[in-house]
Scaffold this motif. Structure first.
Motif, PDB file in Angstrom:
ATOM      1  N   UNK A 256       0.832  -1.208   0.000  1.00  0.00           N
ATOM      2  CA  UNK A 256       0.000   0.000   0.000  1.00  0.00           C
ATOM      3  C   UNK A 256       0.867   1.259   0.000  1.00  0.00           C
ATOM      4  N   UNK A 257       1.964   1.210   0.745  1.00  0.00           N
ATOM      5  CA  UNK A 257       2.859   2.365   0.809  1.00  0.00           C
ATOM      6  C   UNK A 257       3.529   2.626  -0.539  1.00  0.00           C
ATOM      7  N   UNK A 258       4.010   1.567  -1.176  1.00  0.00           N
ATOM      8  CA  UNK A 258       4.638   1.710  -2.487  1.00  0.00           C
ATOM      9  C   UNK A 258       3.636   2.211  -3.519  1.00  0.00           C
ATOM     10  N   UNK A 259       2.381   1.759  -3.397  1.00  0.00           N
ATOM     11  CA  UNK A 259       1.338   2.228  -4.309  1.00  0.00           C
ATOM     12  C   UNK A 259       1.102   3.716  -4.131  1.00  0.00           C
ATOM     13  N   UNK A 260       1.111   4.166  -2.875  1.00  0.00           N
ATOM     14  CA  UNK A 260       0.937   5.592  -2.600  1.00  0.00           C
ATOM     15  C   UNK A 260       2.079   6.410  -3.185  1.00  0.00           C
ATOM     16  N   UNK A 261       3.314   5.938  -3.002  1.00  0.00           N
ATOM     17  CA  UNK A 261       4.470   6.672  -3.518  1.00  0.00           C
ATOM     18  C   UNK A 261       4.478   6.674  -5.042  1.00  0.00           C
ATOM     19  N   UNK A 262       4.018   5.586  -5.645  1.00  0.00           N
ATOM     20  CA  UNK A 262       3.925   5.525  -7.097  1.00  0.00           C
ATOM     21  C   UNK A 262       2.958   6.597  -7.608  1.00  0.00           C
ATOM     22  N   UNK A 263       1.857   6.813  -6.876  1.00  0.00           N
ATOM     23  CA  UNK A 263       0.863   7.800  -7.281  1.00  0.00           C
ATOM     24  C   UNK A 263       1.451   9.210  -7.263  1.00  0.00           C
ATOM     25  N   UNK A 264       2.411   9.427  -6.379  1.00  0.00           N
ATOM     26  CA  UNK A 264       3.002  10.760  -6.236  1.00  0.00           C
ATOM     27  C   UNK A 264       4.228  10.962  -7.114  1.00  0.00           C
ATOM     28  N   UNK A 265       4.690   9.900  -7.753  1.00  0.00           N
ATOM     29  CA  UNK A 265       5.985   9.936  -8.440  1.00  0.00           C
ATOM     30  C   UNK A 265       6.021  10.945  -9.579  1.00  0.00           C
ATOM     31  N   UNK A 266       4.945  11.036 -10.362  1.00  0.00           N
ATOM     32  CA  UNK A 266       4.974  11.861 -11.564  1.00  0.00           C
ATOM     33  C   UNK A 266       4.897  13.350 -11.323  1.00  0.00           C
ATOM     34  N   UNK A 267       4.431  13.777 -10.145  1.00  0.00           N
ATOM     35  CA  UNK A 267       4.218  15.206  -9.910  1.00  0.00           C
ATOM     36  C   UNK A 267       5.517  16.007  -9.946  1.00  0.00           C
ATOM     37  N   UNK A 268       6.581  15.447  -9.373  1.00  0.00           N
ATOM     38  CA  UNK A 268       7.844  16.178  -9.289  1.00  0.00           C
ATOM     39  C   UNK A 268       8.427  16.556 -10.633  1.00  0.00           C
ATOM     40  N   UNK A 269       8.070  15.829 -11.687  1.00  0.00           N
ATOM     41  CA  UNK A 269       8.597  16.127 -13.019  1.00  0.00           C
ATOM     42  C   UNK A 269       8.113  17.479 -13.531  1.00  0.00           C
ATOM     43  N   UNK A 270       7.009  17.980 -12.953  1.00  0.00           N
ATOM     44  CA  UNK A 270       6.451  19.256 -13.406  1.00  0.00           C
ATOM     45  C   UNK A 270       6.817  20.425 -12.496  1.00  0.00           C
ATOM     46  N   UNK A 271       7.690  20.190 -11.524  1.00  0.00           N
ATOM     47  CA  UNK A 271       8.151  21.286 -10.681  1.00  0.00           C
ATOM     48  C   UNK A 271       8.938  22.289 -11.523  1.00  0.00           C
ATOM     49  N   UNK A 272       9.056  23.495 -11.034  1.00  0.00           N
ATOM     50  CA  UNK A 272       9.888  24.498 -11.689  1.00  0.00           C
ATOM     51  C   UNK A 272      11.334  23.993 -11.733  1.00  0.00           C
ATOM     52  N   UNK A 273      12.066  24.428 -12.735  1.00  0.00           N
ATOM     53  CA  UNK A 273      13.428  23.932 -12.960  1.00  0.00           C
ATOM     54  C   UNK A 273      14.333  24.143 -11.747  1.00  0.00           C
TER      55      UNK A 273
END
Length: 366
Positions: A256-273
């Motif tokens: 469940x924890x890994x699933x949660x972290x997977x859900x959050x993984x893609x957001x950081x790619x859109x952070x400001x440079x």
């Protein structure tokens, strides 16, 4: 190898002494005695009847004279709808928003949050989750709109409840370290994220920037991506008082924890440079630090002693700062395990990042 190890230590100490130490030394302001403006609390729920039954009363009984709680029922089938209908009869300041089961709107939590914001009456919005409970009845009093009219965003802190076992210790330590990072950088005038379990911002700010339109295609990010895009050193404040912490229930299994972290993984790619740079540098340096330390163990005996001294120096310096922060952020029991958890967190983040490279994107928040 020793030179690289020493360089990694210097970079590591920049984050410790010039970023995180600022949070450790910041005075915690007292909670205001008077309410200034009315508040809308936004909660999104998908099959959360058990949590709502347990935690909703703690929201409805806050020590704040003018507020409403908007609960968005996002296509639940566990009896949440009937439960909320009954509670709405009991609490006059509870507003229920229902999202129908329609494939068109399978866009994750962001659509539910947007519907809650549209239904809210007041301009100051405070966000939390259905499985969260405020530390005290003064939570809203501390998360209310600041006296500074320039303030449009307030970042709070949400620790996880203490349970038994290594998984719980790791979850709590990872949450602590994430909070130390985003709260410290906010203090330095570079806010880059917030956590939707405990944060607030102006409704006008949301609509002025067209809500989540820029990143609606990313399942997560209703909290951190919004803050990353619109927070700056002038419009953002943080809250550290123990009474305004919001406690959350942690995952009980590694899957469940890994699933949660997977859900959050893609957001950081859109952070400001600039934010991606400082965060990536922090992780890369940590990786190189432990990697080159391990490599030095295969060198001469003198090199091993020097490498051991560099590692010991790193642990000693950080051990003067992080235990204080652990206590301040409601994780004081973990301070004795800090060096071990630090290494375990590094290994977990490395493993999770590796899995993230091969994960398939799935639009789902529950």
């Amino acid at each position: 190898m020793l030179s690289i190890l020493a360089f990694c230590l210097l970079v590591q100490l920049y984050y410790v002494l010039f970023v995180h130490l600022k949070l450790a030394n910041t005075a915690i302001e007292e909670i205001p005695a008077l309410a200034r403006k009315p508040i809308s609390v936004i909660v999104c729920a998908r099959n959360e009847i058990a949590n709502l039954d347990q935690f909703l009363p703690t929201l409805m009984t806050q020590n704040y004279p003018g507020f409403e709680v908007v609960v968005v029922n996002d296509r639940s089938w566990d009896g949440t709808e009937e439960f909320l209908e009954q509670k709405a009869k009991k609490y006059s300041n509870l507003k229920v928003v229902k999202i129908l089961d329609n494939d068109k709107f399978l866009a994750g939590k962001k659509f539910a949050v947007t519907m809650g914001i549209k239904a809210s009456k007041y301009d100051w919005l405070v966000f939390t989750d259905a499985d969260c409970v405020p530390s005290s009845e003064n939570w809203l009093m501390d998360m209310q709109q600041s006296e500074n009219e320039e303030t449009e965003i307030i970042l709070g802190y949400s620790p996880y409840s203490k349970k038994r076992g290594l998984l719980n210790a790791l979850i709590r330590f990872e949450t602590f370290f994430t909070a130390v990072n985003y709260l410290s950088f906010a203090l330095k005038g570079m806010p880059y994220m917030g956590v939707g379990r405990n944060m607030a911002y102006k409704k006008a700010l949301f609509f002025k920037n067209k809500g989540f339109a820029a990143h609606m295609h990313i399942p997560s990010g209703d909290d951190d991506l919004f803050v990353n895009a619109h927070a700056n050193k002038y419009n953002t404040e943080i809250r550290l008082h123990q009474d305004s912490h919001v406690w959350s229930e942690p995952n009980r299994t590694w899957v469940a924890y890994l699933k949660q972290k997977k859900r959050h993984f893609g957001a950081g790619k859109l952070y400001k440079s600039k934010h991606k740079f400082i965060l990536s540098l922090q992780i890369i340096v940590q990786f190189l630090f432990y990697g080159f330390f391990a490599g030095c163990l295969f060198l001469s005996r003198d090199a091993q002693y020097i490498a051991g001294g560099i590692l010991l120096l790193s642990i000693i310096i950080r051990s003067f700062i992080y235990p204080k922060l652990l206590k301040r952020l409601n994780c004081g029991d973990l301070r004795w395990w800090f060096p071990i958890l630090d290494i375990l967190l590094f290994l977990f983040l490395t493993f999770n990042g590796f899995l993230g490279l091969f994960s398939k994107k799935k639009v789902s928040w529950k």
